[in-house]
Scaffold this active site. Structure first.
Site, PDB file in Angstrom:
ATOM      1  N   HIS A 198       6.681   0.158  19.359  1.00 51.18           N
ATOM      2  CA  HIS A 198       5.653   0.671  18.439  1.00 51.18           C
ATOM      3  C   HIS A 198       5.814   2.183  18.212  1.00 51.18           C
ATOM      4  CE1 HIS A 198       1.348  -0.250  16.878  1.00 51.18           C
ATOM      5  NE2 HIS A 198       1.900   0.711  16.182  1.00 51.18           N
ATOM      6  N   ILE A 199       6.960   2.547  17.647  1.00 53.60           N
ATOM      7  CA  ILE A 199       7.257   3.982  17.494  1.00 53.60           C
ATOM      8  C   ILE A 199       7.477   4.394  16.031  1.00 53.60           C
ATOM      9  CG2 ILE A 199       8.266   4.185  19.804  1.00 53.60           C
ATOM     10  CD1 ILE A 199      11.068   4.168  18.437  1.00 53.60           C
ATOM     11  N   ILE A 248       6.932  -3.504  10.839  1.00 52.49           N
ATOM     12  CA  ILE A 248       6.472  -2.201  11.351  1.00 52.49           C
ATOM     13  C   ILE A 248       4.957  -2.098  11.143  1.00 52.49           C
ATOM     14  CG2 ILE A 248       8.563  -0.786  11.221  1.00 52.49           C
ATOM     15  CD1 ILE A 248       6.202  -0.625   8.369  1.00 52.49           C
ATOM     16  N   ALA A 249       4.296  -3.256  10.920  1.00 51.91           N
ATOM     17  CA  ALA A 249       2.875  -3.227  10.569  1.00 51.91           C
ATOM     18  C   ALA A 249       2.000  -3.422  11.820  1.00 51.91           C
ATOM     19  CB  ALA A 249       2.600  -4.280   9.516  1.00 51.91           C
ATOM     20  N   ARG A 250       1.810  -4.663  12.225  1.00 49.19           N
ATOM     21  CA  ARG A 250       0.988  -4.958  13.397  1.00 49.19           C
ATOM     22  C   ARG A 250       1.471  -6.228  14.060  1.00 49.19           C
ATOM     23  NH1 ARG A 250      -0.520  -0.785  13.744  1.00 49.19           N
ATOM     24  NH2 ARG A 250      -2.603   0.108  13.777  1.00 49.19           N
ATOM     25  N   GLU A 307       1.157  -6.731  22.611  1.00 51.14           N
ATOM     26  CA  GLU A 307       1.902  -5.602  23.151  1.00 51.14           C
ATOM     27  C   GLU A 307       1.019  -4.807  24.119  1.00 51.14           C
ATOM     28  OE1 GLU A 307       2.721  -3.869  19.192  1.00 51.14           O
ATOM     29  OE2 GLU A 307       1.468  -2.164  19.756  1.00 51.14           O
ATOM     30  N   GLY A 330       0.856  -1.189   0.000  1.00 51.61           N
ATOM     31  CA  GLY A 330       0.000   0.000   0.000  1.00 51.61           C
ATOM     32  C   GLY A 330       0.893   1.240   0.000  1.00 51.61           C
ATOM     33  N   ARG A 331       0.349   2.318   0.561  1.00 51.05           N
ATOM     34  CA  ARG A 331       1.088   3.596   0.549  1.00 51.05           C
ATOM     35  C   ARG A 331       2.442   3.479   1.238  1.00 51.05           C
ATOM     36  NH1 ARG A 331      -4.569   6.092   2.068  1.00 51.05           N
ATOM     37  NH2 ARG A 331      -4.372   4.365   3.511  1.00 51.05           N
ATOM     38  N   ILE A 332       2.463   2.806   2.407  1.00 46.28           N
ATOM     39  CA  ILE A 332       3.732   2.740   3.161  1.00 46.28           C
ATOM     40  C   ILE A 332       4.709   1.798   2.452  1.00 46.28           C
ATOM     41  CG2 ILE A 332       4.805   2.145   5.371  1.00 46.28           C
ATOM     42  CD1 ILE A 332       2.137   2.988   6.723  1.00 46.28           C
ATOM     43  N   ARG A 369      -1.951  -8.418  -2.020  1.00 42.75           N
ATOM     44  CA  ARG A 369      -3.212  -9.056  -2.409  1.00 42.75           C
ATOM     45  C   ARG A 369      -3.478  -8.832  -3.888  1.00 42.75           C
ATOM     46  NH1 ARG A 369      -7.964  -6.698   0.805  1.00 42.75           N
ATOM     47  NH2 ARG A 369      -6.507  -5.043   0.375  1.00 42.75           N
TER      48      ARG A 369
HETATM   49  C1  8YV Z   1       0.086   4.246  15.979  1.00 45.11           C
HETATM   50  C2  8YV Z   1       0.205   2.853  14.004  1.00 45.11           C
HETATM   51  O1  8YV Z   1      -1.090   4.811  15.575  1.00 45.11           O
HETATM   52  O2  8YV Z   1      -0.809   4.312  12.500  1.00 45.11           O
HETATM   53  C3  8YV Z   1      -0.741   3.177  12.913  1.00 45.11           C
HETATM   54  O3  8YV Z   1      -1.439   2.250  12.459  1.00 45.11           O
HETATM   55  O4  8YV Z   1       0.388   1.722  14.320  1.00 45.11           O
HETATM   56  C4  8YV Z   1       0.909   3.943  14.752  1.00 45.11           C
HETATM   57  O5  8YV Z   1       1.097   5.072  13.993  1.00 45.11           O
HETATM   58  C5  8YV Z   1       0.782   5.129  16.927  1.00 45.11           C
HETATM   59  O6  8YV Z   1       1.674   4.323  17.599  1.00 45.11           O
HETATM   60  C6  8YV Z   1      -0.129   5.827  17.906  1.00 45.11           C
HETATM   61  O7  8YV Z   1      -0.740   4.912  18.769  1.00 45.11           O
END
Ligand code: 8YV
Length: 332
Positions: A286-287, A237-239, A268, A156-158, A178
């Protein structure tokens, strides 16, 4: 007339919160709290709008007693914490924060990839530990990033922003998604579409940028880790939940892959103890979107959405990043 109430679950930039005050009674939390389901339901029940973080799970139970609630703005682009069907069924609008964080998150994916491949965290811990007593010509050998093959799962965009950065490193980009991207986007990103098995087998560095859905749960588990090169680096860096963290801990321990850079975790803020034990992983809390500019932009976009949903501000009536535009009745 009483003002509408907006509840803000996470403290953020007071000057941005102030933009709500002419129109709303603002109930803003002043510290980072973890809300139990009863507390969350109580806050939502007293509000006409809410600005929430990813830790707040807004589902049918959370909004069951929230008869005034008209809009929920999520502080994140990913919105797997929202049950969008339940919100839509209840006539509640919802928004996320796309675009404003794309480049910042892509920067961070590269930061984790470079740090993991070149063993930055591990070497720093060793140095701080007072162990640097002489140089070792054959010490700290890591993997190159320039000239290598970068794999991107989720384009996607990222994912596309991650791909565009590869040109400066003269790296080749493979991706799986996908659906295949239009040819002009592939050209612009210099990215080649491959199936998932090819992506796993050929990537020197694999970056995960896909949304969390039931289908993507453990998209990277034991079998996928085994299919990767033993010299490979994995970046998430997704989920949390896209990677099977127990399987990753095993793969890092047995050398199935060389290293990982992980910003998001299953369950987390707890982190799998097997990951904490490993040296060949860079861990962060998660930064990926946490640059000063971008977190302000995310907060401002959430505020813009709430203002617009209630007929205020430059986008009055049209929240700029609403996820379920069909529900928006006149809430003003
Ligand atoms: C969080 C993120 O929103 O945008 C997302 O989906 O996972 C992060 O940017 C951020 O950690 C604030 O909670």
């Amino acid at each position: 007339m009483n003002k509408h109430v907006v509840w803000i679950s996470r403290p953020f930039f007071p000057d941005i919160v102030d933009r709500l005050r002419p129109h709303f009674e603002v109930r803003a939390e002043t510290e980072e709290l973890k809300f139990g389901s009863a507390d969350l339901a109580k806050h939502l029940a007293g509000a006409d709008a809410a600005i929430v973080g990813l830790a707040e799970r807004i589902d049918a139970a959370a909004i069951a007693g929230a008869s005034r609630l008209r809009f929920v703005a999520n502080l994140g682009v990913g919105y797997n914490n929202l049950d969008l069907d339940a919100l839509t069924a209840a006539g509640i609008g919802a928004s996320n924060t796309p675009d404003v964080l794309t480049e910042t998150v892509a920067d961070y994916a590269w930061a984790l990839m470079l740090a993991a491949a070149r063993r930055v965290g591990e070497a720093e811990r060793w140095l701080r530990d007072g162990q640097w007593r002489g140089s070792r010509f054959e010490g700290w050998l890591g993997a190159d990033v320039h000239g290598k093959t970068i794999g991107i799962l989720g384009m996607g965009r990222i994912g596309q922003a991650v791909a565009r950065r590869a040109a400066g490193f003269r790296a080749q980009v493979l991706y799986h998604n996908r659906s295949r991207l239009p040819a002009e986007v592939e050209r612009e990103c210099a990215a080649t579409y491959v199936d998932k098995a090819t992506l796993l087998g050929r990537s020197d560095h694999l970056i995960l940028v896909l949304p969390y859905t039931a289908q993507n749960h453990h998209a990277i588990g034991e079998a996928e880790l085994k299919a990767m090169k033993p010299t490979a680096t994995l970046v998430n860096i997704a989920r949390g939940g896209i990677v099977d963290d127990a399987a990753l801990a095993r793969a890092l321990a047995t050398g199935e892959i060389a290293a990982a850079g992980i910003d998001v975790f299953e369950g987390e803020p707890s982190v799998h103890p097997g990951l904490l034990e490993r040296d060949n992983i860079v861990l962060s809390p998660h930064i990926a979107s946490a640059s000063r500019d971008t977190r302000r932009d995310m907060a401002a976009l959430a505020v813009d959405n709430v203002l617009a949903a209630f007929g205020h501000g430059p986008h009055a009536g049209q929240p700029p990043t609403i996820l379920n535009p069909g529900v928006l009745a006149d809430a003003s």
